[in-house]
Design an enzyme around this catalytic site. Structure first.
Site, PDB file in Angstrom:
ATOM      1  N   LYS B  77       0.846  -1.199   0.000  1.00 13.61           N
ATOM      2  CA  LYS B  77       0.000   0.000   0.000  1.00 13.61           C
ATOM      3  C   LYS B  77       0.878   1.245   0.000  1.00 13.61           C
ATOM      4  O   LYS B  77       1.885   1.290   0.720  1.00 13.61           O
ATOM      5  CB  LYS B  77      -0.887  -0.033   1.244  1.00 13.61           C
ATOM      6  CG  LYS B  77      -1.902   1.080   1.345  1.00 13.61           C
ATOM      7  CD  LYS B  77      -2.721   0.928   2.627  1.00 13.61           C
ATOM      8  CE  LYS B  77      -3.798   1.955   2.759  1.00 13.61           C
ATOM      9  NZ  LYS B  77      -4.594   1.747   3.994  1.00 13.61           N
ATOM     10  N   SER B 152      -9.474   1.596   3.311  1.00  9.71           N
ATOM     11  CA  SER B 152      -8.673   2.381   2.402  1.00  9.71           C
ATOM     12  C   SER B 152      -7.650   1.551   1.605  1.00  9.71           C
ATOM     13  O   SER B 152      -7.128   2.032   0.613  1.00  9.71           O
ATOM     14  CB  SER B 152      -7.936   3.472   3.171  1.00  9.71           C
ATOM     15  OG  SER B 152      -7.054   2.897   4.108  1.00  9.71           O
ATOM     16  N   SER B 176      -9.409  -0.744   7.504  1.00  9.72           N
ATOM     17  CA  SER B 176      -8.883  -0.511   6.149  1.00  9.72           C
ATOM     18  C   SER B 176      -8.221  -1.709   5.490  1.00  9.72           C
ATOM     19  O   SER B 176      -7.936  -1.669   4.297  1.00  9.72           O
ATOM     20  CB  SER B 176      -7.901   0.655   6.161  1.00  9.72           C
ATOM     21  OG  SER B 176      -8.617   1.863   6.175  1.00  9.72           O
TER      22      SER B 176
END
Lengths: 96, 476
Positions: B77, B152, B176
């Site tokens: 990420k 996210s 997330s």
């Protein structure tokens, strides 16, 4: 308690953010909607509750006072806007 | 889409049998990234380096000298630092920022010969539940491209679900990792606060943030966890508790009679999609038939979870994101010769941050400002204590708590963007683990009538990652 437009302006100054009038109105609406909802915590009786600080147990962490290799200056300055080692260049701080 | 092996053990077997080579596998992953560009899962792809490393690791495998994660193709990420690579955090603010060092988790996977294939798209500074808040555009769900992948860590979940890599490192502040894993039909683990070092993870809400693992196969989750967890002197909140061999632990047999599964009735009440409720209740019934003791437990303060979470995380974010001021790194607004430093701060931040990030900075600044600190922030910290106590009490009666991961399956793009509060509610079942610092894993549990994945969440006691992963393996 509703957030006023004046408060939105005051908070945005503190947060160093700038908004136009449409954005300010939308923010006021959003913040009030969110705050209205989070007011819910007022239903709780919290008078005898200690605030949560650290999530895990904490203890002192000691280490030897040794000099270790840190990032090199040129590595740090690769990301600067002005690429002016060893200084971070910024606009004037003191007004005439 | 090119077929790629689902798990690390499969990859290793195929390499040993000479059926694939690691460079072949990287090629297939790269092709899947290219052919599914519309899903927008990646912000940067390390084509050349991944290929070069694949050749090196392939040789190590043949020579029998490879690390524990040799064969693993992993995405990261874009809020986690990979040395000499862009780290944008999904924001214009850092769209030109190159990480000067590796996060500890990255250092540790590289040491074990994992190959990083690229950095994945995410909500700006990890703030969002739909991956629509990225400066680099929304990510799309591989099951239905009109729907969100969750957020996210949306790009991370998509990269694993769509055959672009085998696993991904994400971050979980309120769900997330687990929520996108659930929306994309894969496994997502959030560890106990402090189990994995946060050094090199961009701070959003420091008392909530934790690095998480997304994978197809729960064995891979355990193997990666083995490598990345444990104390790190660069993160004083990382725990010195010994790291268990999670992989070994989850291979152990379970005696169902020894285990009590908590059923939290509050998690099945209002707002839960019928098919999700039915799917998870059916799983609980199955477990009970197989000999597990399923016991009702109560989490009485469930209604206060989202209010407490948004007060505290906004406050922490407003403080953490004050570092983005245009002075040392990141975006700096173009200024007139007459502009002073105040103008630089304000213009840089106003132009560099997106709408959701600004909204949270504003809310956080408000709840921390004079006159409101006591009314909101302090009260929320006290309420957090009550929620922690709820879990303490629940875990006196049960070993694990099973709930759905999300109230709905993947929703449509733009469906919730106009109403931040409605968006926040999609985290209702995941944020409590972050409020209490507990480990939790989401695993695929079925599909709804539209063919969209349903996730089941297991929450455990602090530092019982081995327990929740073992139960997850049993259910899978």
């Amino acid at each position: 308690m509703a957030v006023t437009l004046l408060e939105v302006e005051k908070i945005s100054k503190l947060a160093k953010l700038r908004f136009d009038d449409t954005q300010k109105n939308k923010l006021q609406e959003d913040m009030n909607r969110i705050l209205d909802y989070v007011e819910k915590i007022n239903e709780l009786n919290l008078s005898k509750v200690e605030p949560a600080g650290n999530i895990n147990e904490t203890y002192n962490l000691f280490r030897k006072d040794e000099i270790k290799q840190n990032l090199k200056q040129e590595e740090i300055f690769k990301n600067t806007f002005t690429k002016s080692p060893p200084f971070f260049k910024v606009p004037k701080v003191i007004k005439k | 889409m090119k077929p790629v092996p689902r798990s690390l053990s499969e990859i290793r077997d195929l390499i040993k049998e000479g059926k694939i080579t690691l460079p072949n596998l990287i090629n297939s992953c790269l092709e899947n990234i290219k052919s599914q560009k519309d899903l927008n899962a990646f912000i940067s792809v390390f084509e050349k380096d991944a290929m070069q490393n694949a050749e090196i690791v392939q040789k190590k495998i043949i020579g029998g000298k490879a690390g524990k994660l040799a064969g693993l193709v992993i995405s990261v990420k874009d809020v986690i630092s990979v040395k000499d690579r862009l780290m944008t955090c999904g924001s214009k603010m850092l769209s030109n920022y190159t990480a000067p060092y590796n996060a500890t988790a990255i250092e540790r996977i590289l040491k074990e010969d994992a190959i990083i294939i690229g950095k994945t798209n995410c909500d700006e500074f990890a703030m969002g539940s739909s991956n629509e808040n990225s400066y680099f555009g929304a990510v799309r769900n591989p099951f239905d491209s009109k729907r969100v992948p969750g957020g996210s860590s949306g790009g991370s979940a998509v990269s694993v679900a769509a055959g672009m890599c085998t696993a991904s490192l994400g971050s979980d502040t309120g769900g997330s990792v687990r929520q996108p894993a659930s929306f994309c039909g894969i496994t997502g683990l959030k560890v106990t606060y402090g189990r994995i070092s946060r050094y090199g993870l961009t701070a959003f809400a420091s008392s909530f943030d934790s690095i998480g693992i997304l994978a197809n196969d729960i064995n891979d989750t355990a193997e990666i966890l083995n490598c990345i967890s444990g104390y790190d002197e660069n993160d004083i909140t990382s725990s010195k508790k010994p790291v268990r061999d999670y992989y070994k632990e989850i291979q152990k047999e379970i005696n169902p009679k020894d285990i009590i599964i908590g059923y939290a009735k509050e998690a099945f009440e209002t707002g839960i999609q019928d098919e999700i409720r039915e799917t998870i209740l059916l799983k609980l019934e199955e477990l009970s038939k197989r000999g597990y003791r399923v016991k009702e437990i109560s989490l009485p303060n469930t209604d206060y979870i989202i209010p407490v979470y948004y007060i505290l995380t906004s406050a922490e974010c407003s403080s953490n994101l004050s570092r983005y001021d245009g002075v040392r790194y990141g975006y700096r607004a173009e200024l007139e010769a007459t502009d002073g430093i105040e103008e630089m701060y304000t213009r840089t931040r106003s132009e560099g941050f997106g709408e959701e990030v600004k909204r949270r900075i504003m809310l956080g600044t408000y709840v921390l400002s004079s006159g409101y600190y006591e009314q909101y922030y302090k009260k929320a910290q006290k309420a957090r204590q009550l929620i922690i106590k709820d879990f303490g009490n629940a875990f006196k009666k049960a070993d694990y708590i099973i709930t759905p991961t999300t109230p709905t399956t993947a929703f449509k793009i733009s469906e919730k963007t106009d109403n931040p509060l409605e968006m926040y509610m999609s985290d209702i079942l995941t944020v409590s683990a972050n409020l209490a610092g507990l480990p939790a894993v989401s695993i695929p549990a079925g599909k709804d009538k539209n063919g969209l994945p349903v996730g089941l969440q297991i929450t455990g006691k602090k530092f019982d990652e081995a327990g929740i992963l073992r139960l997850a393996k049993y259910i899978l």
